[in-house]
Design a protein around this motif. Sequence first.
Motif, PDB file in Angstrom:
ATOM      1  N   GLU A  35      32.828  36.499  50.841  1.00  0.00           N
ATOM      2  CA  GLU A  35      32.802  35.173  50.216  1.00  0.00           C
ATOM      3  C   GLU A  35      33.835  34.274  50.868  1.00  0.00           C
ATOM      4  N   THR A  36      33.430  33.040  51.180  1.00  0.00           N
ATOM      5  CA  THR A  36      34.340  32.073  51.811  1.00  0.00           C
ATOM      6  C   THR A  36      34.667  30.894  50.906  1.00  0.00           C
ATOM      7  N   VAL A  37      33.966  30.770  49.772  1.00  0.00           N
ATOM      8  CA  VAL A  37      34.182  29.626  48.879  1.00  0.00           C
ATOM      9  C   VAL A  37      35.015  30.050  47.690  1.00  0.00           C
ATOM     10  N   ALA A  38      34.438  30.847  46.816  1.00  0.00           N
ATOM     11  CA  ALA A  38      35.162  31.283  45.629  1.00  0.00           C
ATOM     12  C   ALA A  38      34.384  32.392  44.949  1.00  0.00           C
ATOM     13  N   SER A  39      35.110  33.282  44.268  1.00  0.00           N
ATOM     14  CA  SER A  39      34.490  34.356  43.501  1.00  0.00           C
ATOM     15  C   SER A  39      35.374  34.640  42.310  1.00  0.00           C
ATOM     16  N   ALA A  40      34.762  34.926  41.172  1.00  0.00           N
ATOM     17  CA  ALA A  40      35.541  35.210  39.969  1.00  0.00           C
ATOM     18  C   ALA A  40      36.175  36.595  40.015  1.00  0.00           C
ATOM     19  N   LEU A  41      35.638  37.486  40.878  1.00  0.00           N
ATOM     20  CA  LEU A  41      36.160  38.841  41.010  1.00  0.00           C
ATOM     21  C   LEU A  41      36.285  39.191  42.482  1.00  0.00           C
ATOM     22  N   THR A  42      37.236  40.064  42.801  1.00  0.00           N
ATOM     23  CA  THR A  42      37.334  40.567  44.167  1.00  0.00           C
ATOM     24  C   THR A  42      36.235  41.604  44.395  1.00  0.00           C
ATOM     25  N   LEU A  43      35.989  41.934  45.652  1.00  0.00           N
ATOM     26  CA  LEU A  43      34.992  42.944  45.964  1.00  0.00           C
ATOM     27  C   LEU A  43      35.374  44.284  45.339  1.00  0.00           C
ATOM     28  N   MET A  92      34.493  44.236  41.683  1.00  0.00           N
ATOM     29  CA  MET A  92      33.046  44.338  41.457  1.00  0.00           C
ATOM     30  C   MET A  92      32.559  45.770  41.654  1.00  0.00           C
ATOM     31  N   CYS A  93      33.063  46.450  42.680  1.00  0.00           N
ATOM     32  CA  CYS A  93      32.610  47.812  42.980  1.00  0.00           C
ATOM     33  C   CYS A  93      33.156  48.830  41.990  1.00  0.00           C
ATOM     34  N   SER A  94      34.231  48.510  41.298  1.00  0.00           N
ATOM     35  CA  SER A  94      34.877  49.488  40.421  1.00  0.00           C
ATOM     36  C   SER A  94      34.000  49.916  39.254  1.00  0.00           C
ATOM     37  N   VAL A  95      32.964  49.142  38.913  1.00  0.00           N
ATOM     38  CA  VAL A  95      32.098  49.510  37.774  1.00  0.00           C
ATOM     39  C   VAL A  95      31.130  50.628  38.143  1.00  0.00           C
ATOM     40  N   VAL A  96      30.916  50.856  39.425  1.00  0.00           N
ATOM     41  CA  VAL A  96      30.011  51.918  39.858  1.00  0.00           C
ATOM     42  C   VAL A  96      30.760  53.250  39.789  1.00  0.00           C
ATOM     43  N   PRO A  97      30.193  54.257  39.134  1.00  0.00           N
ATOM     44  CA  PRO A  97      30.877  55.556  39.056  1.00  0.00           C
ATOM     45  C   PRO A  97      31.287  56.055  40.439  1.00  0.00           C
TER      46      PRO A  97
END
Length: 232
Positions: free
Chosen positions: A164-172, A175-180
């Motif tokens: 992402e180059t603009v904005a994101s509410a969460l870091t990558l 976001m990935c931490s929810v996957v077991p």
Amino acid sequence: ALNRLQELESIDFIEFYDYCGPGWHYLATPHANIPIGVRLHSTVELIERRVRQGVTPQRIRHYAMERAQLALADGVLYPGARFLDEEVAPLYPELDKARAHASAPVLEGIDPVHIEQDAHNILFYGRLSTLKGLDTVLRGLAFALEDATFAAWLNDVRIVGPDETVASALTLEEMCSVVPEAHRSKLKFIGRVTHEQLAAQVKNSAFAIFANKIESFCYAAHELHVMGLPLI
């Protein structure tokens, strides 16, 4: 630049994108009697109401320029009625919906792809951000992986697109931490690709998921649709 082009070419229609309001510079000064359109993609103001982003004086100017060009343009092109009615119209009362026109879906320009019938991969195509809905896709994946049949069926989740180059509410990482953790090896980050490389990913995918927060039928969805990949 547009004035110079008009000296060289016969121009029937001029289209500006919406974000940051570049058309305002042309529309707010005397110009030729050529129809002016603004294509709704996602304005900066609309994006930044949904993400972690500070507001600077420059951003306030961008918001004002975006609103001014929507008010001054002869027409506005939108990708889908829901996007126009639920996201854009409530924020922009200056937009006269009588001047709004739906864009037709892309039907050519990219060759269709022969998709393997026994593909066991899922495709995400877009920037790696909450704006593009990667967080929603990964949360849904975490729930789906609780089903043993689905977990056994799934080979990889191919995540195609740049950071992402603009904005994101969460870091990558967030976001990935929810996957077991036991299934995180199924997440394959492909990065930015050419159309030829994208076709290779489509060929080995069963379907693609789009969970965009504020866009309607976006460019990436058009590309995969024309290639023949089923979309959710």
